[in-house]
Write an enzyme that holds these catalytic residues in place. Structure first.
Site, short mmCIF file in Angstrom:
data_model
loop_
_atom_site.label_atom_id
_atom_site.label_comp_id
_atom_site.label_asym_id
_atom_site.label_seq_id
_atom_site.Cartn_x
_atom_site.Cartn_y
_atom_site.Cartn_z
N ARG A 82 -8.89 33.59 4.39
CA ARG A 82 -9.32 32.68 5.91
C ARG A 82 -9.05 31.50 5.68
O ARG A 82 -8.89 30.91 7.10
CB ARG A 82 -11.17 32.48 5.31
CG ARG A 82 -11.81 31.47 5.79
CD ARG A 82 -13.36 31.24 5.07
NE ARG A 82 -13.06 30.74 4.42
CZ ARG A 82 -14.36 30.21 3.13
NH1 ARG A 82 -15.39 30.42 3.18
NH2 ARG A 82 -14.05 29.12 1.96
N LYS A 184 -12.40 26.92 8.71
CA LYS A 184 -12.65 25.72 7.64
C LYS A 184 -11.37 24.71 8.09
O LYS A 184 -9.50 24.83 7.60
CB LYS A 184 -12.25 26.59 6.37
CG LYS A 184 -12.92 25.02 5.36
CD LYS A 184 -13.56 26.15 3.99
CE LYS A 184 -13.67 25.04 2.62
NZ LYS A 184 -14.79 24.50 3.53
N GLU A 220 -26.11 26.66 10.09
CA GLU A 220 -25.54 25.56 8.30
C GLU A 220 -25.65 24.29 7.97
O GLU A 220 -25.95 23.88 8.81
CB GLU A 220 -24.27 26.89 8.22
CG GLU A 220 -23.41 25.87 9.61
CD GLU A 220 -21.63 26.63 8.71
OE1 GLU A 220 -21.70 26.83 7.65
OE2 GLU A 220 -20.97 26.09 9.61
N1 PLP Z 1 -19.79 25.96 5.59
C1 PLP Z 1 -18.75 25.27 5.94
C2 PLP Z 1 -19.34 24.50 6.49
C3 PLP Z 1 -18.63 25.13 4.12
O1 PLP Z 1 -17.70 23.71 4.49
C4 PLP Z 1 -18.41 26.10 3.31
C5 PLP Z 1 -17.79 25.82 1.65
O2 PLP Z 1 -16.62 25.74 1.88
C6 PLP Z 1 -18.93 26.69 3.07
C7 PLP Z 1 -20.03 27.34 3.92
C8 PLP Z 1 -19.41 27.29 2.16
O3 PLP Z 1 -18.80 28.87 1.95
P1 PLP Z 1 -17.77 28.97 1.03
O4 PLP Z 1 -18.83 29.63 0.40
O5 PLP Z 1 -16.51 30.14 0.86
O6 PLP Z 1 -17.46 28.08 -0.29
C1 COI Z 2 -16.65 23.60 -0.46
O1 COI Z 2 -17.89 24.38 -0.82
O2 COI Z 2 -15.24 24.28 -1.23
C2 COI Z 2 -16.56 23.28 0.57
O3 COI Z 2 -15.47 22.79 0.64
C3 COI Z 2 -18.41 22.21 1.19
C4 COI Z 2 -17.39 21.05 0.78
C5 COI Z 2 -18.49 20.40 2.23
C6 COI Z 2 -16.90 20.62 -0.27
#
Ligand code: PLP
Ligand code: COI
Length: 341
Positions: A82, A184, A220
């Site tokens: 990612r 991200k 989201e």
């Molecule tokens: N959506 C957003 C905007 C996020 O910042 C995050 C955190 O990383 C997620 C979703 C969840 O992603 P993940 O499960 O890969 O941490």
């Molecule tokens: C994560 O879950 O790793 C994120 O980056 C979310 C952030 C808002 C702390």
């Protein structure tokens, strides 16, 4: 190895400086060999690409102490992939995926004293990030970059631990159609700062962002994807090209189908459908699965039958299965767990 004297059970989601971080620099078209350093400061030119045009992308993952005392990370290869996708969208050189996974392992191992003990409720949050370092004044990508990884012990993302959240439907957007919502990038989070401050001022835990084109579909929150459970026990999760492809959500879809035998639908979810849902949760690395009790749409309350005191039963099963896999209580699918120590 002696652990640091930290009150693990009372940690919030904040920055605690740890001993070592990983740094690698990109110059003249290639990455240097990278190293661990004790220096938590970054010194860059006043005109660095990251400072002027927000050329930065990041990741988030965690290290866990398992029931049998190992230290592991969860699917770091997906964070590596990612970060590469994020970097490419912002015209940055990707950090090689195998080196990313190795940098995570080095950073965790070097900060072993900060990895919270099994059963403490805390974990070690790992933050890899990449940013443009050389001066750029015309709008263009930098030529030089730094990749860093630091780690910090954390507790629950939302204050008060696992308790049902109250969320509002936001009037602000966090992404644009055909924009950067699916990567991200730091800029997406800058976009969300005013919305989160204003949500907190009004007493909400988070914002539900709608799709920016039609404002009818659930996207989201600022830091997590949504999961819903229908009244007949189906798991439903929004599909959109402008949300972050959450690794937790992708893992939960697999867990729901393969471990719990649940039906899962990944599809567009209309805001108007939410009043028929039985349960709602936010999923992400930081959020794990945080139950949502209520969504407020401009004064109209959508109250989930799971209520404001408990996690819904299906959400709870998903939570227990996922954390069981992460903490080594349940057998993980092939390749999900990377043992550091
Ligand atoms: N959506 C957003 C905007 C996020 O910042 C995050 C955190 O990383 C997620 C979703 C969840 O992603 P993940 O499960 O890969 O941490
Ligand atoms: C994560 O879950 O790793 C994120 O980056 C979310 C952030 C808002 C702390």
């Amino acid at each position: 190895m002696e652990k640091k004297n930290i009150d693990w059970g009372n940690l919030g989601f904040g920055y605690v400086q740890t001993d070592k971080r990983y740094v690698s620099n990109f110059k003249d078209g290639s990455w240097d060999e990278g190293t661990l350093t004790s220096d938590p400061t970054v010194v860059i030119n006043e005109c660095a690409g990251v400072l002027q045009y927000a050329q930065t992308v990041f990741e988030g993952l965690k290290a866990y102490t398992t029931e049998d005392g190992h230290i592991v990370t969860f699917r770091p290869d997906l964070n590596a992939a990612r970060l590469k996708a994020s970097a490419e969208r912002l015209e940055m050189p990707a950090f090689p995926e195998d080196r990313f996974v190795d940098a995570i392992a080095q950073t965790v191992a070097a900060n072993e004293a900060y990895v919270p003990p099994y059963g403490s409720g805390a974990t070690l949050y790992i933050r890899p990030y990449l940013f443009g370092t050389n001066p750029v004044i015309g709008v263009k990508p930098a030529d030089e970059y730094q990749f860093r990884v630091f780690a910090t012990p954390v507790g629950p993302y939302f204050k008060g631990g696992v308790r049902p959240l109250t969320i509002r439907v936001s009037d602000f957007d966090r992404a644009a159609p055909h924009g950067t919502g699916h990567i991200k990038a730091g800029l997406n989070y800058a976009m969300s700062l005013h919305a989160i401050v204003s949500a907190h001022k009004e007493g909400y835990d988070e914002n539900l962002y709608l799709d920016p084109a039609t404002r009818t579909k659930v996207e989201e929150t600022g830091g997590a994807n949504f999961l819903f459970v229908t009244k007949d026990g189906k798991v439903v999760t929004p599909k959109s090209s402008s949300i972050l492809p959450s690794i937790t959500r992708r893992s939960l879809v697999y867990v729901a189908k393969e471990y719990l035998g649940l039906e899962v639908e990944e599809r567009e979810v209309y805001l108007s459908e939410l009043e028929d849902m039985a349960e709602c949760g936010l999923c992400g690395t930081a959020a794990v699965i945080s139950p949502v009790g209520k969504i407020v749409d401009h004064g109209k309350e959508i109250c989930f039958p799971s209520g404001m005191t408990e996690m819904g039963p299906v959400t709870k099963k998903l939570y227990e299965t996922l954390t069981g896999i992460q903490m080594g209580r349940l057998e993980a699918p092939e390749g999900w767990i990377k043992v550091i120590k």
